[in-house]
Scaffold this motif. Structure first.
Motif, mmCIF file in Angstrom:
data_model
loop_
_atom_site.group_PDB
_atom_site.id
_atom_site.type_symbol
_atom_site.label_atom_id
_atom_site.label_comp_id
_atom_site.label_asym_id
_atom_site.label_seq_id
_atom_site.Cartn_x
_atom_site.Cartn_y
_atom_site.Cartn_z
ATOM 1 N N GLN A 82 0.864 -1.184 0.000
ATOM 2 C CA GLN A 82 0.000 0.000 0.000
ATOM 3 C C GLN A 82 0.896 1.227 0.000
ATOM 4 O O GLN A 82 1.728 1.389 0.897
ATOM 5 C CB GLN A 82 -0.903 -0.006 1.231
ATOM 6 C CG GLN A 82 -1.795 1.216 1.341
ATOM 7 C CD GLN A 82 -2.850 1.275 0.253
ATOM 8 O OE1 GLN A 82 -3.482 0.272 -0.060
ATOM 9 N NE2 GLN A 82 -3.038 2.453 -0.337
ATOM 10 N N MET A 83 0.720 2.058 -1.003
ATOM 11 C CA MET A 83 1.557 3.250 -1.154
ATOM 12 C C MET A 83 0.683 4.482 -1.057
ATOM 13 O O MET A 83 -0.208 4.685 -1.901
ATOM 14 C CB MET A 83 2.279 3.210 -2.509
ATOM 15 C CG MET A 83 3.098 1.942 -2.714
ATOM 16 S SD MET A 83 4.072 1.973 -4.238
ATOM 17 C CE MET A 83 2.751 1.973 -5.435
ATOM 18 N N ASN A 84 0.923 5.288 -0.053
ATOM 19 C CA ASN A 84 0.179 6.521 0.163
ATOM 20 C C ASN A 84 1.114 7.722 0.051
ATOM 21 O O ASN A 84 2.339 7.571 0.087
ATOM 22 C CB ASN A 84 -0.478 6.506 1.546
ATOM 23 C CG ASN A 84 -1.484 5.381 1.712
ATOM 24 O OD1 ASN A 84 -2.128 4.948 0.756
ATOM 25 N ND2 ASN A 84 -1.622 4.890 2.942
ATOM 26 N N SER A 85 0.528 8.882 -0.071
ATOM 27 C CA SER A 85 1.311 10.128 -0.154
ATOM 28 C C SER A 85 2.421 9.996 -1.190
ATOM 29 O O SER A 85 3.584 10.340 -0.934
ATOM 30 C CB SER A 85 1.894 10.484 1.217
ATOM 31 O OG SER A 85 0.878 10.616 2.179
ATOM 32 N N LEU A 86 2.064 9.522 -2.346
ATOM 33 C CA LEU A 86 3.056 9.260 -3.385
ATOM 34 C C LEU A 86 3.745 10.539 -3.842
ATOM 35 O O LEU A 86 3.132 11.621 -3.890
ATOM 36 C CB LEU A 86 2.403 8.555 -4.569
ATOM 37 C CG LEU A 86 2.119 7.069 -4.350
ATOM 38 C CD1 LEU A 86 1.121 6.549 -5.382
ATOM 39 C CD2 LEU A 86 3.408 6.263 -4.415
#
Length: 122
Positions: A82-86
């Motif tokens: 899960q990748m956030n604030s890319l």
């Protein structure tokens, strides 16, 4: 034979999110640590996060701490990222990688998948 098939990559805006998946087969998934490795254009591979065989221990490089989360489902032979604030600097080809043992060893992988492209751009 070991097969690792990634999915979920694509285009995201800065600040956005993506979730990568990796379906594993050909080995006893619950016995091995799993990782994600990325390679940006013109750069060498960068080992990013890893999770141990039962999912109880994780490790992240400083550049993604607090933004990325690695997890696994041993019943489904699948590992997730899960990748956030890319950020634009997260743009890379992301590979799922199989560890050579059950513990997390940065860069201690013995098989990689074919990769899924992640592009972060407005």
């Amino acid at each position: 034979q070991v097969q690792l098939v990634e999915s979920g990559g694509g285009l995201a805006q800065p600040g956005g999110s993506l979730r990568l998946s990796c379906a594993a087969s050909g080995f006893t998934f619950r016995s091995n640590a799993m990782s994600w490795v990325r390679q940006a254009p013109g750069k060498g591979p960068e080992w990013v996060p890893g999770v141990n065989s039962d999912g109880s221990d994780t490790y992240y490089v400083d550049s993604v701490k607090g933004r990325f989360t690695i997890s696994r489902d041993n019943a489904k032979n699948t590992v997730y990222l899960q990748m956030n604030s890319l950020k634009p600097e997260d743009t890379a080809l992301y590979y799922c990688a199989k560890g050579s043992s059950g513990i997390v060893v940065p860069n201690g992988d013995d098989h990689w998948g074919q990769g899924t492209q992640v592009t972060v751009s407005s």
